[in-house]
Design an enzyme around this catalytic site. Structure first.
Site, PDB file in Angstrom:
ATOM      1  N   ARG A   1      41.472  40.738  37.091  1.00 31.14           N
ATOM      2  CA  ARG A   1      42.713  39.968  37.265  1.00 31.14           C
ATOM      3  C   ARG A   1      42.738  38.902  36.184  1.00 31.14           C
ATOM      4  O   ARG A   1      41.784  38.126  36.066  1.00 31.14           O
ATOM      5  CB  ARG A   1      42.797  39.307  38.636  1.00 31.14           C
TER       6      ARG A   1
ATOM      7  N   HIS B   1      51.368  44.414  38.445  1.00 35.18           N
ATOM      8  CA  HIS B   1      50.515  44.237  39.633  1.00 35.18           C
ATOM      9  C   HIS B   1      50.497  45.578  40.393  1.00 35.18           C
ATOM     10  O   HIS B   1      51.052  45.688  41.490  1.00 35.18           O
ATOM     11  CB  HIS B   1      51.084  43.107  40.498  1.00 35.18           C
TER      12      HIS B   1
ATOM     13  N   GLN C   1      49.265  46.163  44.168  1.00 36.80           N
ATOM     14  CA  GLN C   1      50.196  45.586  45.150  1.00 36.80           C
ATOM     15  C   GLN C   1      51.266  46.607  45.556  1.00 36.80           C
ATOM     16  O   GLN C   1      51.670  46.690  46.730  1.00 36.80           O
ATOM     17  CB  GLN C   1      50.863  44.348  44.526  1.00 36.80           C
TER      18      GLN C   1
ATOM     19  N   ASP D   1      59.194  36.922  45.807  1.00 37.30           N
ATOM     20  CA  ASP D   1      57.891  36.450  45.330  1.00 37.30           C
ATOM     21  C   ASP D   1      58.080  34.990  44.911  1.00 37.30           C
ATOM     22  O   ASP D   1      59.212  34.496  44.840  1.00 37.30           O
ATOM     23  CB  ASP D   1      57.462  37.331  44.129  1.00 37.30           C
TER      24      ASP D   1
ATOM     25  N   CYS E   1      54.709  39.720  48.486  1.00 35.83           N
ATOM     26  CA  CYS E   1      53.320  40.036  48.135  1.00 35.83           C
ATOM     27  C   CYS E   1      52.357  38.959  48.633  1.00 35.83           C
ATOM     28  O   CYS E   1      51.180  39.229  48.832  1.00 35.83           O
ATOM     29  CB  CYS E   1      53.192  40.224  46.633  1.00 35.83           C
TER      30      CYS E   1
ATOM     31  N   ARG F   1      46.889  46.108  51.626  1.00 34.97           N
ATOM     32  CA  ARG F   1      46.200  45.957  50.340  1.00 34.97           C
ATOM     33  C   ARG F   1      44.809  46.586  50.433  1.00 34.97           C
ATOM     34  O   ARG F   1      44.337  47.237  49.500  1.00 34.97           O
ATOM     35  CB  ARG F   1      46.049  44.474  49.951  1.00 34.97           C
TER      36      ARG F   1
HETATM   37  N1   CP Z   1      49.339  39.480  46.636  1.00 38.74           N
HETATM   38  C1   CP Z   1      48.234  39.083  45.988  1.00 38.74           C
HETATM   39  O1   CP Z   1      47.866  39.612  44.947  1.00 38.74           O
HETATM   40  O2   CP Z   1      47.548  38.092  46.601  1.00 38.74           O
HETATM   41  P1   CP Z   1      46.295  37.292  46.000  1.00 38.74           P
HETATM   42  O3   CP Z   1      46.808  36.490  44.843  1.00 38.74           O
HETATM   43  O4   CP Z   1      45.805  36.446  47.131  1.00 38.74           O
HETATM   44  O5   CP Z   1      45.271  38.288  45.554  1.00 38.74           O
HETATM   45  N1  NVA Z   2      54.010  36.786  40.621  1.00 39.52           N
HETATM   46  C1  NVA Z   2      52.864  36.221  41.276  1.00 39.52           C
HETATM   47  C2  NVA Z   2      52.198  37.266  42.137  1.00 39.52           C
HETATM   48  C3  NVA Z   2      51.024  36.752  42.925  1.00 39.52           C
HETATM   49  C4  NVA Z   2      50.389  37.821  43.760  1.00 39.52           C
HETATM   50  C5  NVA Z   2      51.891  35.670  40.242  1.00 39.52           C
HETATM   51  O1  NVA Z   2      51.657  36.320  39.228  1.00 39.52           O
HETATM   52  O2  NVA Z   2      51.392  34.556  40.459  1.00 39.52           O
END
Ligand code: CP
Ligand code: NVA
Length: 331
Positions: free
Chosen positions: A108, A135, A138, A232, A273, A318
């Site tokens: 990530r 993502h 997700q 989101d 999400c 997830r």
């Molecule tokens: N939805 C999601 O990716 O959550 P986190 O940022 O907690 O991993």
């Molecule tokens: N768009 C958000 C998603 C988090 C799961 C981010 O990138 O922070």
């Protein structure tokens, strides 16, 4: 020939066929059944994976950790500050080291190119746990949740993304909807529409699968008759704090409210999400309330806590879907 994803990386859904995505969703259902019935499934005993996080996480990290442990694997977690990567060691060198020790790598971070380089140089499957562009894990959880609520009949259903429709989650939703025959609507201000290259990539896919992609600035028109309303956060990880003022001004009209939910199909569900700013019970939420007088951001607390909200089923999914991705690529 059946689907075989063994040895593949999972970097973005554009690289996967409809059949492959459907296979992963089916596998996820099977893993969910195994978990629910308490049936052991330590199919990958003896393997080890590493989780590399340049950004914070609750769901993605925990889904990979629990999923890996359920499959019998060992897991190492490296947090944003505790590896040499980026500071003292290039992504390429990191990839070559980790590929010697681990059977799979989750990443990530910020740049999509970084996760792609890890995949190119490590020699083992790499899973994208979120970058600025995509993502993908997700998406499997989101679609599994849609399937569960619409009796596994999702073709022709309409998903509306409300808000910052240029972000990683909205872009990914456009792709997965196009691949699976769901109509996708991006609803937000002009400045927050998805980049044209994603739209151009998705259009022919949607056409081949008999569904549509619509961009609109009109929340009421977007939500009328929709089956899934999705939103989101207004500011994504990695964006500077300075964008809050601009984003709040741009996106207040796109908050998901009960009024909008009431325009949707009677069977409609709400997805997010997560994490979500639906109240002021977070430090950022409280700070924004103090500075801007905004106590609910992308979704009202009423919708978030209401009967149409399936966000915690989605969060649970997830784990089942990430387990499916690890199993399919490592078996
Ligand atoms: N939805 C999601 O990716 O959550 P986190 O940022 O907690 O991993
Ligand atoms: N768009 C958000 C998603 C988090 C799961 C981010 O990138 O922070």
């Amino acid at each position: 020939m059946g689907v075989n994803l063994s040895g593949r990386s999972f970097l973005r859904l554009l690289d996967f066929s409809t059949e492959e995505i459907e296979y992963l969703l089916k596998l996820s259902r099977n893993f969910k059944d195994l978990k629910r019935t308490g049936t052991p499934h330590r199919y990958l005993e003896g393997k080890n994976i590493v989780l590399l996080f340049q950004k914070t996480s609750t769901r993605t990290r925990c889904a990979f950790e629990v999923g890996a442990m359920d499959l019998g694997m060992g897991v190492t977690y490296l947090d944003p500050g505790s590896s040499q990567m980026g500071k003292k060691e290039s992504i390429e060198d990191t990839a070559r080291v980790l590929g010697r020790m681990y059977d799979g790598i989750e990443f990530r971070g910020f740049a999509q190119e970084d996760v792609e380089e890890l995949a190119a140089k490590s020699g083992v499957p790499v899973w994208n746990g979120l970058t600025d562009l995509w993502h993908p894990t997700q998406m499997l959880a989101d679609i599994l949740t849609v399937q569960e609520n619409f009796n596994y009949d999702i073709k022709g259903k309409t998903l509306v993304f409300m808000g910052d429709a240029k972000n990683n989650v909205a872009r990914s939703l456009m792709v997965v909807c196009a691949k699976l025959g769901m109509n996708f609507v991006a609803c937000g201000p002009e400045e927050c529409m998805p980049a044209s290259d994603v739209i151009e990539a998705c259009k022919p896919i949607a056409e081949a699968n008999g569904c549509t992609i619509t961009l609109t600035t009109d929340p009421k028109a977007a939500c009328t008759g929709a089956h899934v309303i999705y939103t989101d956060v207004w500011v994504s990880m990695g964006e500077p704090d300075e964008v809050w003022t601009e984003r709040i001004n741009q996106l207040e009209a796109y908050r998901v409210t009960q009024e909008l939910m009431d325009l949707a199909d009677p069977s409609a569900i709400f997805l997010h999400c997560l994490p979500s700013f639906h109240d002021t019970n977070t430090t950022i939420g409280a700070d924004i309330a103090k500075k801007f007088g905004v106590t609910e951001m992308e979704v009202t607390d009423e919708v978030f806590e209401g009967p149409q909200s399936k966000v915690f089923d989605e969060a649970e999914n997830r784990m089942h879907t990430i387990k499916a991705v690890m199993y399919a690529t490592l078996k």
